[in-house]
Design a protein around this motif. Structure first.
Motif, PDB file in Angstrom:
ATOM      1  N   LEU A  82      -2.157  14.414  -5.633  1.00 48.49           N
ATOM      2  CA  LEU A  82      -1.543  13.323  -4.755  1.00 48.49           C
ATOM      3  C   LEU A  82      -1.609  13.822  -3.329  1.00 48.49           C
ATOM      4  O   LEU A  82      -2.131  13.288  -2.300  1.00 48.49           O
ATOM      5  N   ALA A  83      -1.277  15.301  -3.269  1.00 47.16           N
ATOM      6  CA  ALA A  83      -1.164  15.534  -1.930  1.00 47.16           C
ATOM      7  C   ALA A  83      -2.527  15.678  -1.390  1.00 47.16           C
ATOM      8  O   ALA A  83      -2.871  15.617  -0.204  1.00 47.16           O
ATOM      9  N   ARG A  84      -3.396  16.259  -2.050  1.00 45.09           N
ATOM     10  CA  ARG A  84      -4.882  16.221  -2.014  1.00 45.09           C
ATOM     11  C   ARG A  84      -5.478  15.009  -1.339  1.00 45.09           C
ATOM     12  O   ARG A  84      -6.382  14.785  -0.316  1.00 45.09           O
ATOM     13  N   TYR A  85      -5.135  13.942  -2.256  1.00 42.52           N
ATOM     14  CA  TYR A  85      -5.701  12.771  -1.833  1.00 42.52           C
ATOM     15  C   TYR A  85      -5.139  12.218  -0.525  1.00 42.52           C
ATOM     16  O   TYR A  85      -5.895  11.430   0.312  1.00 42.52           O
ATOM     17  N   ALA A  86      -3.680  12.640  -0.195  1.00 39.32           N
ATOM     18  CA  ALA A  86      -3.393  12.157   1.194  1.00 39.32           C
ATOM     19  C   ALA A  86      -3.958  12.928   2.295  1.00 39.32           C
ATOM     20  O   ALA A  86      -4.284  12.484   3.428  1.00 39.32           O
ATOM     21  N   LEU A 104       2.334   7.877  -0.153  1.00 41.91           N
ATOM     22  CA  LEU A 104       2.689   7.960  -1.519  1.00 41.91           C
ATOM     23  C   LEU A 104       4.149   8.673  -1.395  1.00 41.91           C
ATOM     24  O   LEU A 104       4.624   9.419  -0.517  1.00 41.91           O
ATOM     25  N   VAL A 105       4.961   8.131  -2.459  1.00 42.76           N
ATOM     26  CA  VAL A 105       6.141   8.441  -2.512  1.00 42.76           C
ATOM     27  C   VAL A 105       6.545   9.097  -4.140  1.00 42.76           C
ATOM     28  O   VAL A 105       6.045   8.222  -5.031  1.00 42.76           O
ATOM     29  N   VAL A 106       7.091  10.161  -4.533  1.00 39.17           N
ATOM     30  CA  VAL A 106       7.277  10.638  -5.900  1.00 39.17           C
ATOM     31  C   VAL A 106       8.796  10.941  -5.860  1.00 39.17           C
ATOM     32  O   VAL A 106       9.297  11.447  -5.258  1.00 39.17           O
ATOM     33  N   ASP A 107       9.382  10.361  -7.059  1.00 45.21           N
ATOM     34  CA  ASP A 107      10.725  10.541  -7.437  1.00 45.21           C
ATOM     35  C   ASP A 107      10.845  11.525  -8.687  1.00 45.21           C
ATOM     36  O   ASP A 107      10.561  11.043  -9.867  1.00 45.21           O
ATOM     37  N   GLN A 142       0.795  -1.300  -0.065  1.00 47.84           N
ATOM     38  CA  GLN A 142      -0.088   0.019  -0.158  1.00 47.84           C
ATOM     39  C   GLN A 142       0.972   1.189  -0.066  1.00 47.84           C
ATOM     40  O   GLN A 142       0.289   2.395   0.301  1.00 47.84           O
ATOM     41  N   CYS A 143       2.172   1.129  -0.436  1.00 48.88           N
ATOM     42  CA  CYS A 143       2.847   2.158  -0.652  1.00 48.88           C
ATOM     43  C   CYS A 143       3.223   2.549  -2.318  1.00 48.88           C
ATOM     44  O   CYS A 143       3.299   1.678  -2.947  1.00 48.88           O
ATOM     45  N   CYS A 144       2.415   3.482  -2.697  1.00 50.57           N
ATOM     46  CA  CYS A 144       2.438   3.788  -3.865  1.00 50.57           C
ATOM     47  C   CYS A 144       3.762   4.893  -4.246  1.00 50.57           C
ATOM     48  O   CYS A 144       4.100   5.879  -3.716  1.00 50.57           O
ATOM     49  N   PHE A 145       4.471   4.172  -5.437  1.00 52.22           N
ATOM     50  CA  PHE A 145       5.688   4.774  -5.571  1.00 52.22           C
ATOM     51  C   PHE A 145       5.751   5.391  -7.354  1.00 52.22           C
ATOM     52  O   PHE A 145       5.384   4.507  -8.007  1.00 52.22           O
ATOM     53  N   PHE A 146       5.798   6.592  -7.345  1.00 55.01           N
ATOM     54  CA  PHE A 146       5.753   7.235  -8.791  1.00 55.01           C
ATOM     55  C   PHE A 146       7.159   7.836  -9.099  1.00 55.01           C
ATOM     56  O   PHE A 146       7.842   8.565  -8.371  1.00 55.01           O
ATOM     57  N   LYS A 147       7.740   7.129 -10.166  1.00 54.09           N
ATOM     58  CA  LYS A 147       9.179   7.526 -10.660  1.00 54.09           C
ATOM     59  C   LYS A 147       8.792   8.356 -11.950  1.00 54.09           C
ATOM     60  O   LYS A 147       8.358   7.867 -12.964  1.00 54.09           O
ATOM     61  N   PRO A 190       2.749  13.179   1.442  1.00 60.32           N
ATOM     62  CA  PRO A 190       3.590  12.520   0.590  1.00 60.32           C
ATOM     63  C   PRO A 190       4.993  12.971   0.653  1.00 60.32           C
ATOM     64  O   PRO A 190       5.245  14.000   0.758  1.00 60.32           O
ATOM     65  N   VAL A 191       5.961  12.082   0.221  1.00 63.30           N
ATOM     66  CA  VAL A 191       7.459  12.168   0.166  1.00 63.30           C
ATOM     67  C   VAL A 191       7.926  12.348  -1.287  1.00 63.30           C
ATOM     68  O   VAL A 191       7.471  11.574  -2.032  1.00 63.30           O
ATOM     69  N   LEU A 192       8.495  13.547  -1.587  1.00 66.15           N
ATOM     70  CA  LEU A 192       8.881  13.961  -2.972  1.00 66.15           C
ATOM     71  C   LEU A 192      10.209  14.225  -2.854  1.00 66.15           C
ATOM     72  O   LEU A 192      10.836  14.973  -2.216  1.00 66.15           O
TER      73      LEU A 192
END
Length: 162
Positions: free
Chosen positions: A68-72, A47-50, A12-17, A80-82
């Motif tokens: 994504l921030a609004r979702y969190a 949520l993690v964004v790279d 359940q950790c979503c990672f976006f690169k 979310p971590v960016l």
């Protein structure tokens, strides 16, 4: 550097690169991921964004990140971590107050997960316009400064799409 979106959801950790030039013209795949997140087709508690390999990011992509921030926020999750080590992009993110909605980390990443390439969706011109509008609405919802800066864009898009 190729323009691409890579994604994984592990425990359940979503990672976006996100790599390359992040423009509205190649944002339909990311928009689809955001929509699936909001419709609960993807279950995320983190949520993690790279953005370490991004070379450019336009306001539509910034708006998709704001979504994504609004979702969190709506799901009472941690910010979310960016991750981003690109000075120009970090400057832009800070100018749009992303430090209020994200934990901004200026370091490289090396995730030990299998990421899947996200393909562009075959959006019509109307669907692209709706995507751009939703992204900019998310961007202005972050704070008053962004509302002042982008409200005219939202108003124009609404006018053109009606």
């Amino acid at each position: 550097m190729t323009d691409q979106i890579l994604f994984a959801c592990v425990d359940q950790c979503c990672f976006f690169k996100l790599s390359g030039e992040l423009r509205y013209t190649n944002a339909s795949g990311m928009d689809d991921l955001v929509e699936r997140l909001f419709s609960a087709k993807i279950q995320c508690t983190e949520l993690v964004v790279d953005l370490n390999q991004a070379s450019f990011i336009d306001s539509t992509y910034i708006g998709l990140l704001a979504a994504l921030a609004r979702y969190a926020q709506q799901h009472q999750l941690a910010k979310p971590v960016l991750f981003c080590t690109v000075p120009a992009i970090n400057e832009l993110l800070l100018s749009l107050c992303f430090d209020q909605a994200f934990d901004l980390v200026q370091q490289s990443t090396d995730p030990d997960i299998d990421l899947t390439s996200v393909q562009a969706m075959p959006y019509s011109d109307q669907q692209k316009g709706q995507m751009i509008l939703r992204a900019h609405e998310a961007l202005i919802a972050l704070n008053e400064q962004n509302k002042t800066q982008f409200q005219s864009v939202v108003d124009l898009l609404k006018q053109q799409l009606s």
